[in-house]
Every structure is written in structure tokens, then in C-alpha cells.
Design a protein around this motif. Structure first.
Motif, mmCIF file in Angstrom:
data_model
loop_
_atom_site.group_PDB
_atom_site.id
_atom_site.type_symbol
_atom_site.label_atom_id
_atom_site.label_comp_id
_atom_site.label_asym_id
_atom_site.label_seq_id
_atom_site.Cartn_x
_atom_site.Cartn_y
_atom_site.Cartn_z
ATOM 1 N N SER A 1 -2.254 3.361 0.181
ATOM 2 C CA SER A 1 -0.881 2.799 -0.238
ATOM 3 C C SER A 1 -0.389 1.646 0.654
ATOM 4 O O SER A 1 -0.447 2.377 1.916
ATOM 5 N N GLU B 1 8.032 2.848 -3.110
ATOM 6 C CA GLU B 1 7.043 3.740 -3.706
ATOM 7 C C GLU B 1 7.570 4.652 -5.019
ATOM 8 O O GLU B 1 8.602 5.257 -4.775
ATOM 9 N N SER B 2 6.827 5.058 -5.839
ATOM 10 C CA SER B 2 7.242 5.876 -7.003
ATOM 11 C C SER B 2 6.695 7.358 -6.488
ATOM 12 O O SER B 2 5.623 7.439 -5.847
ATOM 13 N N GLU C 1 5.177 9.477 -8.502
ATOM 14 C CA GLU C 1 3.786 9.498 -9.027
ATOM 15 C C GLU C 1 3.034 9.112 -7.898
ATOM 16 O O GLU C 1 1.680 9.738 -7.827
ATOM 17 N N ASP C 2 3.002 8.033 -7.427
ATOM 18 C CA ASP C 2 2.102 7.416 -6.612
ATOM 19 C C ASP C 2 2.134 8.275 -5.199
ATOM 20 O O ASP C 2 0.978 8.413 -4.356
ATOM 21 N N TRP D 1 0.137 11.389 -5.781
ATOM 22 C CA TRP D 1 -1.301 10.933 -5.926
ATOM 23 C C TRP D 1 -1.912 10.894 -4.383
ATOM 24 O O TRP D 1 -2.857 11.452 -4.223
ATOM 25 N N ILE D 2 -1.156 10.314 -3.620
ATOM 26 C CA ILE D 2 -1.920 10.227 -2.264
ATOM 27 C C ILE D 2 -1.953 11.378 -1.523
ATOM 28 O O ILE D 2 -2.821 11.500 -0.702
ATOM 29 N N THR E 1 -8.334 0.223 -4.708
ATOM 30 C CA THR E 1 -7.757 1.446 -5.308
ATOM 31 C C THR E 1 -6.441 1.638 -4.783
ATOM 32 O O THR E 1 -5.661 2.373 -5.285
ATOM 33 N N ARG F 1 -2.510 1.744 -3.959
ATOM 34 C CA ARG F 1 -1.339 1.571 -4.642
ATOM 35 C C ARG F 1 0.093 1.198 -3.833
ATOM 36 O O ARG F 1 -0.282 0.829 -2.526
ATOM 37 N N GLY F 2 1.045 1.085 -4.359
ATOM 38 C CA GLY F 2 2.209 0.301 -3.657
ATOM 39 C C GLY F 2 2.632 -0.887 -3.734
ATOM 40 O O GLY F 2 1.879 -1.674 -4.612
ATOM 41 N N ALA G 1 0.061 -3.490 -2.639
ATOM 42 C CA ALA G 1 -1.250 -3.098 -2.991
ATOM 43 C C ALA G 1 -2.370 -4.471 -3.363
ATOM 44 O O ALA G 1 -3.509 -4.659 -2.788
#
Length: 272
Positions: A95, A102-103, A105-106, A109-110, A195, A197-198, A201
Motif C-alpha cells: 500500500s 487509508e481505509s 478495510e485496506d 487487508w494488508i 495490486t 492499494r492506498g 497506488a
């Protein structure tokens, strides 16, 4: 480990990049390999490379975030290969961007992939490794695990935790036949940027596809050689790449002093 030939290795994130190269090079040294990835397409290609080296390959689709699936995976490996001697916890995601963007959710995930994936792998396979005459665990951290780089807070959170966990685990297993190596790669061409996120990204993915990427990012083949050597020599740490070595030095001589780096990365993020 004194011998890799004839051993059984489990490699997560084996569908591409570092995982694929580690699997291939272990096979070239005579290891049979259980290939693990969340996507089936990549591991089938890796399996072909392993079999061309003359050893057995099995493929397993698994999400390392799922503890029950990882426990089942350990059983599958025993059914397929009869044992496990080497575990390479390589699966990872990234990310980029400011932490405040940052959410949750993310973040989950990480942390799920990068940290819980390592924990689940070790927890599921350590009982099998302890049964062997010699065995080894490889946990892939990052140069960001050595020094928390700005605009990489989520990634640093996970990779720093992998470093501390792995160091602790190596100490606990110091009187056993199970070795532990922590790997700190610099920038390598692995596809991880695709792939990401952030908030940054898209910029990270663009950099990964740019014509300058081959100059800034090294091939995973060289890193894989360092990892296999780390297994053979029971090295506590593998710091791979000039950027990773520079960060390692910076972390020693100026720990925690990331302000100038934050201003630099902040300007880059603003321009994007």
C-alpha cells in the motif's frame, strides 16, 4: 540446512515474482515443492518450472489470511509429499500513500496478508517442521521493516512486525533443529505494485510499469539465490539490494529520523 536435495518446501505467493524464483531454485537443488497462491493460474506455470528441474510439484490455492485454510494446507502437503522441511512465507501485498487516507478495510487487508499470513504459516507448519532432522523457516519482510518509511505506514506496520516476530521466533527455536531467516528485500520486479492499494497506488503502479523500472528494480532471481543461500547457511538476516543495505545503515546511524524522507515523499505524492 546441510541438505536441500530430497527435502519438501512450501512456498507461498509462488505464482510469480520472488516466490516463483525461490521455488524454481529450490527445485534446481533437488527439493520437491508445494506451491501456494491465492490465484491458480500463476502456480500452474511455476509448477511447470519445478517439474522441468526434475522434482515433484503440487499446487494449492489458499488465502494466507484464512487460518483454517492454512491448517488444512499443512495436511494437504503431508498427504502429497509426506513431510515439510522448508517453509517460505513470501505472500505479500503493498500500500502507498498517507496513513490518514487509508481505509480500515485496506488496513485489514494488508495486515491480513503480510502479517497474519506469516503467523498462520508458521503456526500451521511448525509442528511438521519440528518432526524433521533439520528444517527452516523463511519470513519475507522488507527494507521498510528495517526503517519505517513515510507514506508507507501500513506496509511498514506489517513488515516491521514480521521482523520482530521472526527475530523472536528464531530465538525461541535456537536450541532446536529449526532455523529462521528474515529477508529484507529492496525494490525488486515482482508485480506487487499492480495490486497496491492506498491513495498513491496508481502512482506506484505507473512506476512499476515505466521504462525506468528495470533500472530501479532488480530481478527476483538474484534475491532468490540469496534466500536459498540463507537457508543453507542458517542466516538470521538476508538484506538484499543496495537500497535495502542503505536503509539498514540509516536505521542504525539515524534511527527514527524519517522527517526529510517524509517531506520528499510528500512532495512526490502531491505532484501526482
Amino acid at each position: 540446512m546441510r541438505r536441500i536435495s530430497g527435502r519438501v518446501a512450501v512456498v507461498t505467493g509462488a505464482g510469480s515474482g520472488i516466490g516463483r524464483e525461490v521455488a524454481r531454485q529450490l527445485a534446481e537443488r533437488g527439493a520437491h515443492v508445494a506451491l501456494v497462491d491465492v490465484r491458480p493460474e500463476g502456480i500452474e506455470e511455476t509448477a511447470d518450472l519445478v517439474r522441468r528441474a526434475g522434482t515433484r510439484a503440487s499446487t494449492h490455492v489458499a488465502d494466507v489470511r484464512d487460518a483454517d485454510r492454512m491448517l488444512a494446507l499443512a495436511e494437504e502437503v503431508v498427504q502429497e509429499h509426506g513431510a515439510c522441511h522448508i517453509l517460505v512465507n513470501n505472500a505479500g501485498v503493498t500500500s502507498a500513500g498517507a496513513f490518514e487516507d487509508e481505509s480500515l478495510e485496506d488496513l485489514r487487508w494488508i495486515v491480513g496478508v503480510n502479517l497474519w499470513g506469516v503467523v498462520h504459516g508458521c503456526h500451521a507448519f511448525l509442528p511438521l517442521l519440528r518432526q524433521q532432522d533439520e528444517a527452516h523457516i523463511v519470513n519475507v519482510s522488507s527494507m521498510v521493516g528495517l526503517l519505517g518509511l513515510p507514506h508507507n505506514a501500513a506496509y511498514a506496520l506489517t513488515k516491521g512486525a514480521v521482523r520482530s516476530f521472526s527475530e523472536s521466533l528464531r530465538g525461541e527455536l535456537g536450541t532446536t533443529q529449526v532455523g529462521v531467516t528474515t529477508v529484507f528485500p529492496g525494490a525488486h520486479r515482482t508485480g506487487i505494485t499492480e495490486t497496491a492499494r492506498g491513495s498513491s497506488a496508481a502512482l506506484l503502479a505507473e512506476l512499476g510499469r515505466s521504462k525506468f523500472a528495470p533500472l530501479a528494480m532488480r530481478s527476483p532471481a538474484g534475491l532468490a539465490r540469496r534466500i536459498v543461500r540463507g537457508i543453507e547457511k542458517d542466516q538470521a538476516r538476508v538484506v538484499a539490494g543496495p537500497d535495502a543495505r542503505a536503509v539498514d545503515i540509516l536505521a542504525r546511524v539515524a534511527p527514527g529520523r524519517t522527517g526529510p524522507l517524509g517531506r520528499l515523499t510528500g512532495r512526490a505524492a502531491t505532484r501526482s
